[in-house]
Scaffold this active site. Structure first.
Site, PDB file in Angstrom:
ATOM      1  N   TRP A   1      17.419  -9.886  -8.291  1.00  0.00           N
ATOM      2  CA  TRP A   1      16.126  -9.511  -7.705  1.00  0.00           C
ATOM      3  C   TRP A   1      15.664  -8.246  -8.409  1.00  0.00           C
ATOM      4  O   TRP A   1      16.319  -7.804  -9.370  1.00  0.00           O
ATOM      5  CB  TRP A   1      16.262  -9.301  -6.194  1.00  0.00           C
ATOM      6  CG  TRP A   1      15.103  -9.838  -5.418  1.00  0.00           C
ATOM      7  CD1 TRP A   1      14.048  -9.140  -4.916  1.00  0.00           C
ATOM      8  CD2 TRP A   1      14.870 -11.214  -5.065  1.00  0.00           C
ATOM      9  NE1 TRP A   1      13.170  -9.986  -4.257  1.00  0.00           N
ATOM     10  CE2 TRP A   1      13.650 -11.264  -4.345  1.00  0.00           C
ATOM     11  CE3 TRP A   1      15.571 -12.391  -5.286  1.00  0.00           C
ATOM     12  CZ2 TRP A   1      13.113 -12.447  -3.844  1.00  0.00           C
ATOM     13  CZ3 TRP A   1      15.040 -13.575  -4.792  1.00  0.00           C
ATOM     14  CH2 TRP A   1      13.827 -13.600  -4.083  1.00  0.00           C
ATOM     15  N   ASP A   2      14.566  -7.669  -7.972  1.00  0.00           N
ATOM     16  CA  ASP A   2      14.115  -6.461  -8.668  1.00  0.00           C
ATOM     17  C   ASP A   2      14.860  -5.221  -8.200  1.00  0.00           C
ATOM     18  O   ASP A   2      14.469  -4.091  -8.491  1.00  0.00           O
ATOM     19  CB  ASP A   2      12.599  -6.265  -8.547  1.00  0.00           C
ATOM     20  CG  ASP A   2      12.095  -6.210  -7.118  1.00  0.00           C
ATOM     21  OD1 ASP A   2      12.917  -6.259  -6.181  1.00  0.00           O
ATOM     22  OD2 ASP A   2      10.870  -6.128  -6.935  1.00  0.00           O
ATOM     23  N   TRP A   3      15.975  -5.413  -7.508  1.00  0.00           N
ATOM     24  CA  TRP A   3      16.897  -4.346  -7.155  1.00  0.00           C
ATOM     25  C   TRP A   3      18.348  -4.814  -7.223  1.00  0.00           C
ATOM     26  O   TRP A   3      19.256  -4.047  -6.915  1.00  0.00           O
ATOM     27  CB  TRP A   3      16.622  -3.801  -5.743  1.00  0.00           C
ATOM     28  CG  TRP A   3      16.197  -4.859  -4.770  1.00  0.00           C
ATOM     29  CD1 TRP A   3      14.939  -5.069  -4.312  1.00  0.00           C
ATOM     30  CD2 TRP A   3      17.006  -5.883  -4.146  1.00  0.00           C
ATOM     31  NE1 TRP A   3      14.902  -6.149  -3.450  1.00  0.00           N
ATOM     32  CE2 TRP A   3      16.164  -6.665  -3.337  1.00  0.00           C
ATOM     33  CE3 TRP A   3      18.354  -6.203  -4.214  1.00  0.00           C
ATOM     34  CZ2 TRP A   3      16.626  -7.758  -2.590  1.00  0.00           C
ATOM     35  CZ3 TRP A   3      18.822  -7.283  -3.482  1.00  0.00           C
ATOM     36  CH2 TRP A   3      17.961  -8.047  -2.673  1.00  0.00           C
TER      37      TRP A   3
ATOM     38  N   ASN B   1       9.250 -14.601   3.607  1.00  0.00           N
ATOM     39  CA  ASN B   1       8.781 -13.363   2.980  1.00  0.00           C
ATOM     40  C   ASN B   1       7.834 -13.674   1.830  1.00  0.00           C
ATOM     41  O   ASN B   1       8.239 -14.249   0.812  1.00  0.00           O
ATOM     42  CB  ASN B   1       9.970 -12.556   2.446  1.00  0.00           C
ATOM     43  CG  ASN B   1       9.528 -11.294   1.728  1.00  0.00           C
ATOM     44  OD1 ASN B   1       9.140 -10.321   2.370  1.00  0.00           O
ATOM     45  ND2 ASN B   1       9.542 -11.306   0.399  1.00  0.00           N
ATOM     46  N   GLU B   2       6.549 -13.359   1.999  1.00  0.00           N
ATOM     47  CA  GLU B   2       5.505 -13.294   0.974  1.00  0.00           C
ATOM     48  C   GLU B   2       5.073 -14.632   0.384  1.00  0.00           C
ATOM     49  O   GLU B   2       4.350 -14.657  -0.614  1.00  0.00           O
ATOM     50  CB  GLU B   2       5.925 -12.344  -0.164  1.00  0.00           C
ATOM     51  CG  GLU B   2       6.134 -10.918   0.295  1.00  0.00           C
ATOM     52  CD  GLU B   2       6.332  -9.913  -0.808  1.00  0.00           C
ATOM     53  OE1 GLU B   2       6.128  -8.707  -0.558  1.00  0.00           O
ATOM     54  OE2 GLU B   2       6.689 -10.332  -1.930  1.00  0.00           O
TER      55      GLU B   2
ATOM     56  N   GLU C   1       6.087  -4.022   4.961  1.00  0.00           N
ATOM     57  CA  GLU C   1       6.771  -3.600   3.739  1.00  0.00           C
ATOM     58  C   GLU C   1       5.907  -2.580   3.014  1.00  0.00           C
ATOM     59  O   GLU C   1       4.701  -2.782   2.855  1.00  0.00           O
ATOM     60  CB  GLU C   1       7.030  -4.768   2.770  1.00  0.00           C
ATOM     61  CG  GLU C   1       8.245  -5.595   3.070  1.00  0.00           C
ATOM     62  CD  GLU C   1       8.545  -6.584   1.940  1.00  0.00           C
ATOM     63  OE1 GLU C   1       8.122  -6.334   0.786  1.00  0.00           O
ATOM     64  OE2 GLU C   1       9.195  -7.597   2.215  1.00  0.00           O
TER      65      GLU C   1
END
Length: 799
Positions: free
Chosen positions: A156-158, A410-411, A498
């Protein structure tokens, strides 16, 4: 009575012709790591060195003696298999699995021999399913939406890309006769002081137990109920008098009661089930008003401003997350005055210990169904898996009083509308049928005591944009991606589910994770441990709007952590000052899953960033803030009182220059009623634009402080910071450090991990006026010298 035999010991992992000891619960990566076959994937760039693991098939085996039970039936029960597996006992294939989010039960009656679990690579399965259902868009270059597995394990982006395999929860034999309890669904309500539990019981029978009259009994809080039935289900209703309600932290106590259910054949007990429940009501207010569609949670009739944090899996290798680790992390949330945890949809339904702790600590839980940032096919073989998984987990989690909201995804509605999915899909399914059809139907059927929301963000219907600030939940990401954090003040959403700002982890975390390099903002290891697209570019742009970008890494590290804390403070102070129009913020994110530059308040080694300390201030019951007005830019004062008692205080406002000289002062006594916000304009003479680079405003009330500087830091005429230090041993390994300001010290920060890797401090960012002092208690640092402390202290300096 049903007998249980744990099967968590003695497993082996087959690896290149040898048998390695395997931990259950566990996974391939942790087993290979324990055996010394791979490097730690969290250090340096080792993640890339172990990428082959996710592409291979793996086998686990256990030598089982004959169980020899006298019961009619023996089941082999897996609480969790990750993910695509074939289970064989002796020469008999018991079944296959394709979903890590489900529990599995296989009939093993009369069977024996070696137990083998063969895992197919998650990539192989995802690519197979994609070939069946067709291509769907997502926001990351991995096929996670084609398999019911923790999406973030694919990166993921983390987070790192480490899709693993293994027996990730407990496994056991269950031996039983006549009948067993299959499911218990307690529908818990309360009216006044009377608690009501409607227990929906489902049983499974053996052939010999078919049609046999069985007795079900239930007890809670002194109330009892009993019924005799000959089918596969029964309902028992209990009404308990004089119960105490369960409240979220900060609103009351967390009263819980043992709910016990037994199943008997006459006087012979067959099975039992027991959980701790809490009596409380929960509502989600979404009736349109004059300005849009609210999204306000109310517990026991009390509307809440939610002080939340988003939760991701606490380790990508999730079997390392123990109950003790859950407790540590959730206590960090409590210490930051968080009252709601959102379990984000790219992770998992967390383990039982997580929800037990939230019940105990009074942390509300918003539970996403596991769908995130992708178009999900609605065809088989996925649709059946998703329905089974949802039913399994709704029933498993519904006894927990902390659980207050089911959320569909989510999103994904936002992605369909704004991220080019609609054109790419060209009419193919993408998950809307899950979020607006299947999932709300399952929640309404199984758990009607809780609200359901179709997604986050979600405006409530397609009549409005999914991320409309005036309707429902909102995700604020344009600010981090494109703008200065001051732009958080441009809107007042109804609920901010968020928003966030990145910063690197603690210095000691970086030193452990990158032991072989000289740290720099763009050093190879730092860049590898930065997973966000243009993450370092965004960090730089956010920094240079306020400061000259330093060449020194230590200074860069401090300033980027400072900007993170300031950004979140800007958003929360603004939105809290607009209660009840805005009914909550859920900061992205509480925790990390490995050492990485990210939006987290607690880094991947469990160290608290300055943001964590800042959240403690921002989410306290009482908050003092200076807010620029919406139109003319002149500040106003807001006093937020979320406590149950009136707040009577003397508000002191001062205009000062850079030397600390007082130019104007105003004081007045103010009473703020409970659960309200009091706003007042600044009195005349409190601000001037003539000396904007040399003057600032300070507000104080009951030990709370707010400051307002009218220009960016690099434009303000800060004096060279000067301070005195006093270091005193405090006993029990603690050290008291007093810092006395000789000049203005803005955003003073002691980084305790620079004194010792395990050291912690009880304070974060602090602004001191000349002559003021702050006392900081540090644990775990022995007794450092004043010079060592000075090297660990940072504050804003002149450009």
């Amino acid at each position: 009575m049903k007998d249980t035999t744990p099967l968590d010991q003695g497993w082996n992992l087959h690896h290149d012709g040898e048998l390695l000891p395997a931990a259950v619960p566990g996974c391939v990566h942790t087993d290979l790591l324990a055996a010394g076959r791979i490097p730690d994937p969290y250090l340096d760039a080792n993640e890339l060195e172990v990428a082959w693991i996710g592409r291979r098939d793996w086998t686990y085996s256990l030598d089982l003696p004959a169980h020899g039970s006298a019961h009619e039936r023996t089941d082999l029960v897996f609480d969790g298999l990750d993910t695509v597996a074939t289970v064989t006992l002796g020469d008999t294939v018991l079944g296959a699995t394709r979903n890590m989010h489900r529990r599995y039960r296989f009939d093993a009656t009369g069977l024996g021999g070696p137990l083998t679990v063969r895992f197919t690579s998650a990539y192989t399965e995802a690519e197979r399913v994609r070939g069946i259902v067709g291509e769907r868009p997502n926001e990351y270059p991995e096929p996670f939406q084609y398999i019911r597995k923790m999406a973030s394990s694919f990166g993921w982006d983390w987070g790192p890309t480490l899709p693993t395999a293994g027996i990730w929860k407990s496994v056991r034999y269950e031996h039983w006769s006549t009948a067993r309890i299959a499911d218990v669904r307690p529908l818990v309500t309360v009216d006044g002081a009377t608690g009501r539990v409607e227990v929906h019981l489902t049983v499974e029978r053996t052939a010999g137990g078919a049609g046999r009259p069985l007795t079900a009994r239930a007890t809670v809080a002194g109330a009892e109920a009993e019924t005799v039935f000959d089918g596969d289900s029964a309902v028992l209703v209990l009404e308990a008098a004089d119960v105490e309600r369960w409240w979220p932290r900060g609103y009351g106590d967390q009263a819980r009661y043992e709910l016990a259910v037994t199943l008997a054949d006459g006087e012979h007990r067959l099975d039992a089930w027991q959980r701790r429940i809490g009596f409380r009501t929960v509502e989600l207010h979404r009736t349109p008003d004059a300005t849009g569609t609210p999204f306000t949670l109310a517990v026991n009739g009390e509307p809440l401003f939610v002080r939340g944090a988003n939760w991701i899996p606490d380790d990508t290798l999730i079997t390392r997350v123990t109950p003790a680790r859950y407790r540590t992390r959730l206590l960090q949330a409590v210490d930051a005055n968080v009252d709601l945890i959102r379990v984000w949809g790219g992770g998992i339904y967390e383990q039982d210990a997580f929800y037990d702790l939230c019940d105990e600590l009074g942390l509300l839980v918003w539970q996403d169904f596991p769908f995130a940032c992708a178009a999900y096919p609605e065809e088989q073989p996925l649709r059946g898996e998703i329905e089974a998984e949802a039913r399994d987990n709704v029933v498993r989690l519904m006894p927990h009083p902390s659980l207050v909201l089911w959320n569909g995804n989510n999103e994904n509605q936002w992605g369909f509308r704004d991220w080019g999915w609609e054109e790419k899909l060209d009419g193919d399914s993408w998950g809307e049928g899950y979020y607006l059809g299947l999932l709300p139907r399952i929640v309404a059927e199984l758990d009607p005591t809780r609200p359901y929301s179709a997604g986050s963000p979600w405006s409530g219907s397609w009549d409005h944009h999914p991320n409309d600030v005036d309707h429902g939940t909102h995700h604020s990401w344009d600010v981090w991606n494109r703008q200065d954090y001051a732009e958080y003040r441009a809107t007042v959403p109804r609920f901010v589910a968020e928003f966030g700002w990145q910063a690197p982890p603690a210095h000691a975390t970086l030193r452990r994770a990158l032991p072989h390099e000289t740290l720099a903002a763009d050093s190879p290891g730092m860049l590898h441990h930065q997973k966000a697209h243009d993450g370092n570019g965004k960090l730089r742009r956010g920094l240079e709007r306020h400061f000259d970008v330093p060449d020194d890494f230590d200074r860069w590290h401090y300033l980027t952590q400072l900007i993170q804390a300031r950004a979140i403070a800007t958003g929360i102070e603004h939105w809290r000052s607009h209660w009840p129009h805005c009914a909550g913020t859920i900061v992205w994110q509480l925790n990390d899953c490995w050492p990485v530059s990210s939006w987290a308040a607690v880094d991947g080694d469990g160290r608290r960033k300055p943001l964590h300390h800042e959240l403690r201030r921002l989410y306290a019951d009482r908050l003092l803030t200076l807010q620029p007005a919406d139109r003319d830019g002149a500040p106003r004062t807001a006093l937020v009182n979320q406590s149950a008692e009136p707040w009577t205080t003397t508000l002191r406002l001062r205009r000062l220059d850079t030397t600390g000289r007082q130019l104007a002062e105003h004081a007045e006594e103010i009473t703020v009623p409970p659960r309200t916000v009091h706003q007042l304009p600044l009195p005349d003479g409190m601000l001037t634009d003539q000396e904007a680079s040399k003057e600032y405003l300070v507000a104080d009330a009951d030990g709370l402080r707010a400051v307002h500087f009218p220009v960016a830091d690099k434009e303000f005429a800060y004096p060279r910071p000067e301070f005195d230090l006093d270091v005193t041993a405090a006993g029990d390994g603690a050290v008291d450090i007093r810092i006395t300001a000789r000049t203005l010290l803005r955003d003073l920060l002691l980084q305790p991990d620079r004194l010792h890797a395990d050291a912690t401090a009880d304070r974060g960012l602090t602004t001191l006026l000349p002559g003021e002092h702050v006392d900081i208690r540090v644990h775990g640092a022995d007794t450092p010298s004043a010079e060592q402390v000075r090297q660990a202290v940072f504050c804003v300096e002149p450009s």
